[in-house]
Enzyme design. Structure first.
Site, PDB file in Angstrom:
ATOM      1  CB  VAL A 258      40.602  31.028  43.602  1.00 22.96           C
ATOM      2  CG1 VAL A 258      41.598  31.342  44.992  1.00 22.96           C
ATOM      3  CG2 VAL A 258      40.707  29.801  43.153  1.00 22.96           C
ATOM      4  N   GLY A 259      39.055  33.681  43.757  1.00 19.83           N
ATOM      5  CA  GLY A 259      39.069  35.114  44.334  1.00 19.83           C
ATOM      6  C   GLY A 259      37.836  35.541  45.185  1.00 19.83           C
TER       7      GLY A 259
ATOM      8  CG  ASP B 279      37.490  39.602  37.085  1.00 11.07           C
ATOM      9  OD1 ASP B 279      37.858  38.703  37.796  1.00 11.07           O
ATOM     10  OD2 ASP B 279      37.552  39.650  35.870  1.00 11.07           O
TER      11      ASP B 279
ATOM     12  NE  ARG C  22      48.978  23.150  40.427  1.00 10.82           N
ATOM     13  CZ  ARG C  22      48.800  21.878  41.068  1.00 10.82           C
ATOM     14  NH1 ARG C  22      49.546  20.911  40.749  1.00 10.82           N
ATOM     15  NH2 ARG C  22      48.132  21.499  41.876  1.00 10.82           N
TER      16      ARG C  22
ATOM     17  CG  HIS D  62      50.958  24.331  44.319  1.00 10.78           C
ATOM     18  ND1 HIS D  62      50.325  23.438  44.941  1.00 10.78           N
ATOM     19  CD2 HIS D  62      49.746  24.954  43.410  1.00 10.78           C
ATOM     20  CE1 HIS D  62      48.943  23.514  44.931  1.00 10.78           C
ATOM     21  NE2 HIS D  62      48.842  24.487  44.034  1.00 10.78           N
TER      22      HIS D  62
HETATM   23  N1  APR Z   1      43.102  41.340  35.953  1.00 10.87           N
HETATM   24  C1  APR Z   1      41.966  40.917  36.863  1.00 10.87           C
HETATM   25  N2  APR Z   1      41.176  39.658  36.626  1.00 10.87           N
HETATM   26  C2  APR Z   1      41.576  39.054  35.780  1.00 10.87           C
HETATM   27  C3  APR Z   1      42.711  39.486  34.781  1.00 10.87           C
HETATM   28  C4  APR Z   1      43.334  40.595  34.955  1.00 10.87           C
HETATM   29  N3  APR Z   1      44.141  41.006  34.229  1.00 10.87           N
HETATM   30  N4  APR Z   1      42.645  38.248  33.793  1.00 10.87           N
HETATM   31  C5  APR Z   1      41.963  37.205  34.319  1.00 10.87           C
HETATM   32  N5  APR Z   1      40.873  37.706  35.188  1.00 10.87           N
HETATM   33  C6  APR Z   1      40.028  37.063  36.053  1.00 10.87           C
HETATM   34  C7  APR Z   1      39.018  36.456  35.217  1.00 10.87           C
HETATM   35  O1  APR Z   1      38.265  37.374  34.658  1.00 10.87           O
HETATM   36  C8  APR Z   1      38.550  35.582  36.181  1.00 10.87           C
HETATM   37  O2  APR Z   1      37.192  36.106  36.597  1.00 10.87           O
HETATM   38  O3  APR Z   1      40.646  36.218  36.830  1.00 10.87           O
HETATM   39  C9  APR Z   1      39.592  35.451  37.365  1.00 10.87           C
HETATM   40  C10 APR Z   1      39.862  33.786  37.279  1.00 10.87           C
HETATM   41  O4  APR Z   1      38.798  33.161  37.973  1.00 10.87           O
HETATM   42  P1  APR Z   1      38.587  31.631  37.429  1.00 10.87           P
HETATM   43  O5  APR Z   1      38.553  31.496  35.818  1.00 10.87           O
HETATM   44  O6  APR Z   1      36.906  31.309  37.949  1.00 10.87           O
HETATM   45  O7  APR Z   1      39.717  30.836  38.118  1.00 10.87           O
HETATM   46  P2  APR Z   1      39.879  30.378  39.632  1.00 10.87           P
HETATM   47  O8  APR Z   1      39.255  29.251  39.806  1.00 10.87           O
HETATM   48  O9  APR Z   1      39.423  31.582  40.314  1.00 10.87           O
HETATM   49  O10 APR Z   1      41.394  30.145  39.508  1.00 10.87           O
HETATM   50  C11 APR Z   1      42.336  31.241  39.537  1.00 10.87           C
HETATM   51  O11 APR Z   1      43.777  30.473  40.995  1.00 10.87           O
HETATM   52  O12 APR Z   1      44.265  28.176  42.043  1.00 10.87           O
HETATM   53  C12 APR Z   1      44.426  29.257  40.968  1.00 10.87           C
HETATM   54  O13 APR Z   1      45.138  27.638  39.284  1.00 10.87           O
HETATM   55  C13 APR Z   1      44.015  28.579  39.657  1.00 10.87           C
HETATM   56  O14 APR Z   1      45.679  30.169  38.311  1.00 10.87           O
HETATM   57  C14 APR Z   1      44.115  29.867  38.786  1.00 10.87           C
HETATM   58  C15 APR Z   1      43.581  30.974  39.689  1.00 10.87           C
END
Ligand code: APR
Length: 308
Positions: A13-14, A33, A88, A175
């Site tokens: 997402v990010g 991250d 969720r 949500h």
């Molecule tokens: N600070 C920064 N980044 C972090 C931290 C933190 N303290 N903890 C975890 N992360 C990062 C992870 O390293 C990872 O790269 O957050 C990222 C999450 O990415 P994904 O696992 O790919 O998840 P994503 O599909 O992007 O979803 C993120 O959005 O839609 C919502 O339900 C979904 O809660 C989830 C969020």
């Protein structure tokens, strides 16, 4: 001076949020991250797409939260994503810890910023960011309604065989599967949807909307949706940066509206340079009103899990 937006979490997402922001040249982006190398690599890769795509926004990835300084908006996507079979709510405790840490960092390094929360469970995480940051409520809000409404509009457009741009609708509430698509307020170029579809079909679409996130999780198997969630978050970023006064469904702090107190719940709001500038209180039929309150009760139970 260029706008600066920080995106926390460089996962699916990010990174897609970051990509959309730079490709639209809405702002320069700092992508943060905890995993070493990933935000730096993705940031550099995206920057190198600029000459081809023709954008000149700057993007940089980092593990250092101090680099979010000067951001006008921080979009928070850090946390674990849902796996198949997980609700969720299962994510509450884990992600609450992550979001608390992130909110502390935002408070320290970008005290003037606005926070747009994306991490699930969305409504509870937005409340957590609000509490821990201590920011004003208008400056902390969550992306959910725009996404849920986009799914609802997509399903209606597919069923009706009309352009999705002609579907006007709004999905309120939490949500989660208890969200509240407002059929009474759903129109197709001004025509009430009930004039075009029978009730059984509408209810089928309402149900599919409620389970829209789960449908994607079930298909992907190893993660959750990110194209539509990132598009929805960036629409909110754009509304703030351009002071558009868009009327969007967002997770906002309710202080008595719709009979709900002290919870973040999806409601219609005007989004502009001051964040949530106005919450719109619509007259709802008794079913929708009850569903909205029921949805807020679930959110409050989850808030209790974190704040007691
Ligand atoms: N600070 C920064 N980044 C972090 C931290 C933190 N303290 N903890 C975890 N992360 C990062 C992870 O390293 C990872 O790269 O957050 C990222 C999450 O990415 P994904 O696992 O790919 O998840 P994503 O599909 O992007 O979803 C993120 O959005 O839609 C919502 O339900 C979904 O809660 C989830 C969020």
């Amino acid at each position: 001076m260029h706008n600066k937006v920080a995106v926390i979490g460089s996962g699916f997402v990010g990174s897609t949020v970051a990509q959309r922001i730079v490709e639209k040249e809405l702002a320069d982006v700092v992508l943060v991250d905890i995993v070493e190398g990933v935000p730096q690599g993705k940031g550099l890769d995206m920057l190198q797409s600029g000459p081809v795509e023709g954008f000149s926004s700057y993007i940089k990835g980092t593990n250092d939260f101090s680099e979010i300084a000067g951001s006008s908006i921080v979009v928070v996507t850090a946390g674990l994503a849902r796996k198949p079979g997980m609700t969720r709510e299962d994510l509450v405790q884990t992600n609450a810890k992550i979001i608390s840490g992130v909110a502390e960092n935002i408070k320290q390094y970008a005290p003037e910023a606005m926070i747009i929360m994306v991490t699930n469970p969305l409504d509870v995480m937005t409340y957590t960011a609000f509490k821990i940051s201590g920011f004003a409520a208008n400056k902390v809000f969550g992306m959910a309604g725009v996404l849920d409404t986009a799914r609802y509009r997509t399903f209606l457009a597919l069923e009706l065989g009309v352009c999705v741009n002609d579907i006007q609708a709004m999905v309120l509430g939490g949500h989660g599967d208890e969200m509240v698509p407002l059929v009474d307020y759903t129109t197709v170029s001004g025509i009430p949807v009930r004039n075009l579809l029978d009730e059984a079909k509408i209810q089928e679409i309402v149900l599919r909307t409620r389970k829209g996130g789960g449908e994607i999780v079930g298909l992907l198997k190893t993660g959750s949706a990110y194209y539509a969630p990132s598009a929805a978050a960036v629409q909110m970023v754009e509304a703030v940066l351009k002071d558009q006064k868009r009327l969007l469904p967002v997770a906002a702090l309710l202080t008595g509206q719709y009979g709900i107190h002290d919870a973040y719940v999806g409601v219609p709001a005007v989004i502009g340079a001051n964040g949530v500038e106005r919450i719109i209180e619509l007259p709802l039929n008794s079913d929708d009103k009850n569903q909205l309150v029921a949805s807020s009760e679930i959110i409050k139970e989850n808030i209790k899990l974190i704040f007691g």
